[in-house]
Design an enzyme around this catalytic site. Structure first.
Site, mmCIF file in Angstrom:
data_model
loop_
_atom_site.group_PDB
_atom_site.id
_atom_site.type_symbol
_atom_site.label_atom_id
_atom_site.label_comp_id
_atom_site.label_asym_id
_atom_site.label_seq_id
_atom_site.Cartn_x
_atom_site.Cartn_y
_atom_site.Cartn_z
ATOM 1 N N CYS A 51 0.848 -1.183 0.000
ATOM 2 C CA CYS A 51 0.000 0.000 0.000
ATOM 3 C C CYS A 51 0.893 1.245 0.000
ATOM 4 C CB CYS A 51 -0.951 0.098 1.182
ATOM 5 S SG CYS A 51 -2.170 -1.213 1.206
ATOM 6 N N ARG A 85 3.941 -0.500 -4.660
ATOM 7 C CA ARG A 85 3.596 -0.953 -3.313
ATOM 8 C C ARG A 85 2.248 -1.662 -3.252
ATOM 9 N NH1 ARG A 85 7.001 1.462 0.364
ATOM 10 N NH2 ARG A 85 5.639 0.859 2.054
ATOM 11 N N TRP A 119 -3.001 -2.580 -1.799
ATOM 12 C CA TRP A 119 -2.789 -4.021 -1.930
ATOM 13 C C TRP A 119 -3.746 -4.627 -0.918
ATOM 14 C CZ3 TRP A 119 -1.390 -8.282 0.996
ATOM 15 C CH2 TRP A 119 -1.006 -9.413 0.279
ATOM 16 N N ASN A 126 -1.856 1.958 5.965
ATOM 17 C CA ASN A 126 -0.999 0.841 5.555
ATOM 18 C C ASN A 126 -0.772 -0.020 6.792
ATOM 19 O OD1 ASN A 126 0.931 -0.851 4.575
ATOM 20 N ND2 ASN A 126 2.437 0.729 4.110
ATOM 21 N N GLY A 127 -1.182 -1.287 6.699
ATOM 22 C CA GLY A 127 -0.991 -2.189 7.832
ATOM 23 C C GLY A 127 -2.206 -3.067 8.020
ATOM 24 N N GLU A 182 15.080 -19.957 -6.186
ATOM 25 C CA GLU A 182 14.897 -18.558 -6.587
ATOM 26 C C GLU A 182 14.476 -18.472 -8.062
ATOM 27 O OE1 GLU A 182 14.310 -15.734 -5.721
ATOM 28 O OE2 GLU A 182 14.939 -14.440 -7.357
ATOM 29 N N LYS A 218 11.228 -16.517 -9.632
ATOM 30 C CA LYS A 218 11.278 -15.523 -10.724
ATOM 31 C C LYS A 218 10.308 -15.902 -11.838
ATOM 32 C CE LYS A 218 12.621 -12.968 -9.337
ATOM 33 N NZ LYS A 218 12.939 -12.523 -8.119
ATOM 34 N N GLU A 234 6.544 -15.657 -10.666
ATOM 35 C CA GLU A 234 6.115 -14.274 -10.412
ATOM 36 C C GLU A 234 5.675 -13.569 -11.681
ATOM 37 O OE1 GLU A 234 8.521 -11.898 -6.984
ATOM 38 O OE2 GLU A 234 9.754 -12.818 -8.517
ATOM 39 N N HIS A 291 12.697 -38.447 -5.350
ATOM 40 C CA HIS A 291 11.865 -38.743 -4.187
ATOM 41 C C HIS A 291 10.479 -38.115 -4.352
ATOM 42 C CE1 HIS A 291 15.316 -40.489 -2.212
ATOM 43 N NE2 HIS A 291 16.017 -39.405 -2.544
ATOM 44 N N LYS A 298 5.768 -4.986 -4.049
ATOM 45 C CA LYS A 298 7.222 -4.912 -3.881
ATOM 46 C C LYS A 298 7.624 -4.871 -2.409
ATOM 47 C CE LYS A 298 11.370 -4.124 -5.578
ATOM 48 N NZ LYS A 298 11.926 -5.385 -6.082
#
Ligand code: G6P
Length: 592
Positions: A2, A28, A71, A97-98, A469, A473, A476, A492, A587
């Site tokens: 946010c 954000r 968000w 925000n929160g 990672e 990527k 996302e 396995h 982000k």
């Protein structure tokens, strides 16, 4: 998570300025956005679902106002859940925000007093609580102090009273920064979640700290929420450049930031040797070293286990920040907690560090954002100097963080100079690698596999966390289901998912596990996989080879990752996605 903006001045129309500032905070959160201004002492609002950068907005008149890009946490992505949220009287507007952990309890008591709620959000309780206090005769400043203290969790918010033309901000948890410009007799004052919002207007800032409020006016007034005392703040001139945060000739921030790795690695190497030596001694003497981070930064923390083991013969631990609390009984005053974060604001990391602080452990951070909350709580900070990273998917910050880890490990081993020389060579190789022909070769691979439903990535040693990672990527930005595995774990379970033509990316380095990872590639090849080798040397089992520069040891993580970042970018582009702002992500994750 946010983005918040507030703006005050006496002469200019606020709306165009609020709009441009809010666009810079879009990273954000971008589910919806809204504004409120005060015009002729009346509250005017505009709220829309979607991204502020692509919206057409009617202009709200007024010289002061607030804005928010959301968000979604509490309440679906709808116009009625979009900030600002108003009170019953229609003169108060709040952006927040929160997460208000006790919002249901507060809402129930407000409902009992016949307040009319228009949204499903937790935020709206703030507007009605302020309304209550004002009705009791309290002034806005005291109301904000009282209500801010009532909210449980990490919450920062800005309140606009259209009738009295006041803007007051409260901070606990997520960042709020004041920007001030005084030119040709005109004063403008900003309050925002990030300096980027007003960097083109001013570089003079004052930081609001936790449990403080600020009254936004010509000379902003700061107060401590606990003591109610006025606080004197220094005006700080920051050195950031707006150009760094622009796309320039690139079509996307993500591509720009991948390409910037030609320079950012060298900047990350350039640390103060004394600081590195000092911290390496702390690491060597510590009783337990824990690396904490979230998302991509957590994968970097995972590489630390390999980097310190291989280079410095030192055992360190990695814990995802959201799980850190479970390990708190291991924390002693002699324990070292090392946070890795691009933004320096991730809520779970901050909570982990607060726990560490309570236990008396030392905190070191490896971050990209000076004066961020993580910077402030740390005993020692290493800045990676990667410049602003705007694309939601982290790229250049990640590789720079790995550089600092490798440097620290060399320092721990008493071989700092050797480490610096080695990394300078790696940075040069990344510079050579990121050329148009290389990009074209990776784009061709993306054209072959972009319609597949699943992609698997395998690696061993340090390329195991890099396989994880790589999956982040690809997921996302392309929304293709991607999963990373340790090469040896494949048989396995996951191997059952390999069918004819399933792409499997194999991260190879010239290290002591090279032969084993090739054997794992042969195993998937026998089940029909389309094997993509990211490797310094070609191999007959590769269906597609992405050649990588040959670097020793742990730096292969950087090289292999850069190749996969480019692949992820082109997969996202070919699937028609907004790669800079992937759906449902943000982000800066300032909520738990
Ligand atoms: C979000 C971002 C990721 C990032 C993570 C941690 O999920 O989308 O790219 O890795 O937060 O953020 P930090 O700022 O702490 O590195």
């Amino acid at each position: 998570m946010c983005g918040i903006i507030g703006y005050w001045n006496k002469e200019l129309e606020a709306f165009p300025i609020l709009l441009e500032s809010l666009k810079k905070l879009e990273y954000r959160g971008y589910d919806s956005f809204g504004f409120a201004t005060s015009f002729e002492n009346k509250l005017l609002t505009e709220r829309q679902v979607g991204k502020v950068s692509s919206a057409k907005c009617p202009i709200l008149p007024g010289k002061i106002g607030i804005g928010h890009t959301r968000w979604a946490t509490h309440g679906k992505v709808t116009e009625k859940n979009t900030h600002p949220h108003r009170d019953c009287s229609g003169k108060i507007a709040v952006v927040h925000n929160g997460i208000i952990e006790n919002f249901q309890e507060l809402k129930n008591s407000l409902l009992n007093k016949n307040h009319n709620f228009l949204s499903e959000t937790d935020t709206e309780v703030i507007s009605h609580l302020i309304e209550e206090k004002l009705e009791q005769g309290m002034n806005l400043k005291d109301a904000v102090i009282e209500i801010g203290s009532l909210l449980k969790g990490r919450n920062s918010f800005v309140v606009l009273n259209s009738e009295t033309k006041e803007i007051i901000a409260f901070r606990k948890g997520s960042p709020l920064i004041v920007g001030i410009t005084k030119e040709n007799g005109t004063s403008e004052v900003f309050i925002a979640s990030d300096i980027q919002a007003f960097l083109d207007k001013t570089k003079k800032v004052m930081y609001l700290d936790d449990n403080q409020i600020v009254i936004i006016k010509e000379n902003p007034e700061f107060y401590n929420v606990k003591t109610k005392d006025k606080i004197e703040k220094r005006l700080i001139k920051i050195a950031l450049d707006t150009k760094d945060a622009e796309k320039g000739d690139y079509s996307h921030y993500m591509l720009k930031e991948i390409m910037e790795q030609k320079e950012t690695l060298a900047k990350a190497i350039n640390q103060n040797d004394k600081d590195l030596m000092h911290v390496s001694q702390e690491i060597n003497n510590a009783r337990g070293v824990f690396f904490v981070g979230c998302g991509t930064a957590a994968r970097v923390c995972h590489t630390a286990e390999y980097i310190f083991s291989k280079i410095a013969d030192k055992h360190v631990n990695f814990i995802p920040a959201s799980e850190f609390e479970n390990y708190k009984h291991f924390l002693l005053p002699e324990t070292l907690v090392i946070a890795v974060s691009q933004s320096g604001e991730t809520a779970d990391v901050l909570e982990a560090l607060e726990i560490a602080k309570q236990r008396g452990s030392k905190i070191i951070s490896i971050i990209n954002t000076q004066s961020s909350s993580i910077d402030k709580i740390s005993d020692y900070t290493f800045l990676i100097k990667a410049g602003p990273e705007k694309a939601v998917a982290s790229t250049k910050a990640t590789t720079s963080q790995i550089v600092v880890l490798i440097l620290l490990a060399y320092a721990c081993a008493g071989k700092l100079k050797e480490g610096e020389r080695f990394l300078i060579d790696v940075a040069g190789k990344v510079n050579d690698m990121l050329n148009p022909r290389y990009e074209e070769h990776i784009k061709k691979l993306a054209e072959i596999i972009y319609q597949r439903e699943n992609i698997f990535i395998i690696g061993r040693g340090i390329n195991y966390p890099m396989a994880l990672e790589s999956a982040i990527k690809i997921m996302e930005v392309s929304y293709i289901h991607a999963q990373g595995f340790a090469g040896g774990e494949l048989k396995h379970g996951p191997i059952a998912l390999i069918e004819k033509a399933t792409p499997v990316i194999v991260l190879v380095a010239n290290d002591d596990v090279r032969q084993e990872i090739i054997s794992n590639a042969i195993e998937v090849k026998s089940r029909g996989a389309y094997v993509i080798g990211v490797s310094p040397e070609n191999n007959p089992i590769f269906d597609y080879w992405i050649k990588t520069p040959d670097v020793n040891g742990e730096a292969s993580s950087i090289i292999n990752l850069v190749a996969v970042q480019l692949l992820a970018y082109y997969l996202g582009i070919l699937r028609g996605h907004d790669v800079d702002y992937p759906r449902s992500l943000a982000k800066s994750v300032t909520v738990k």
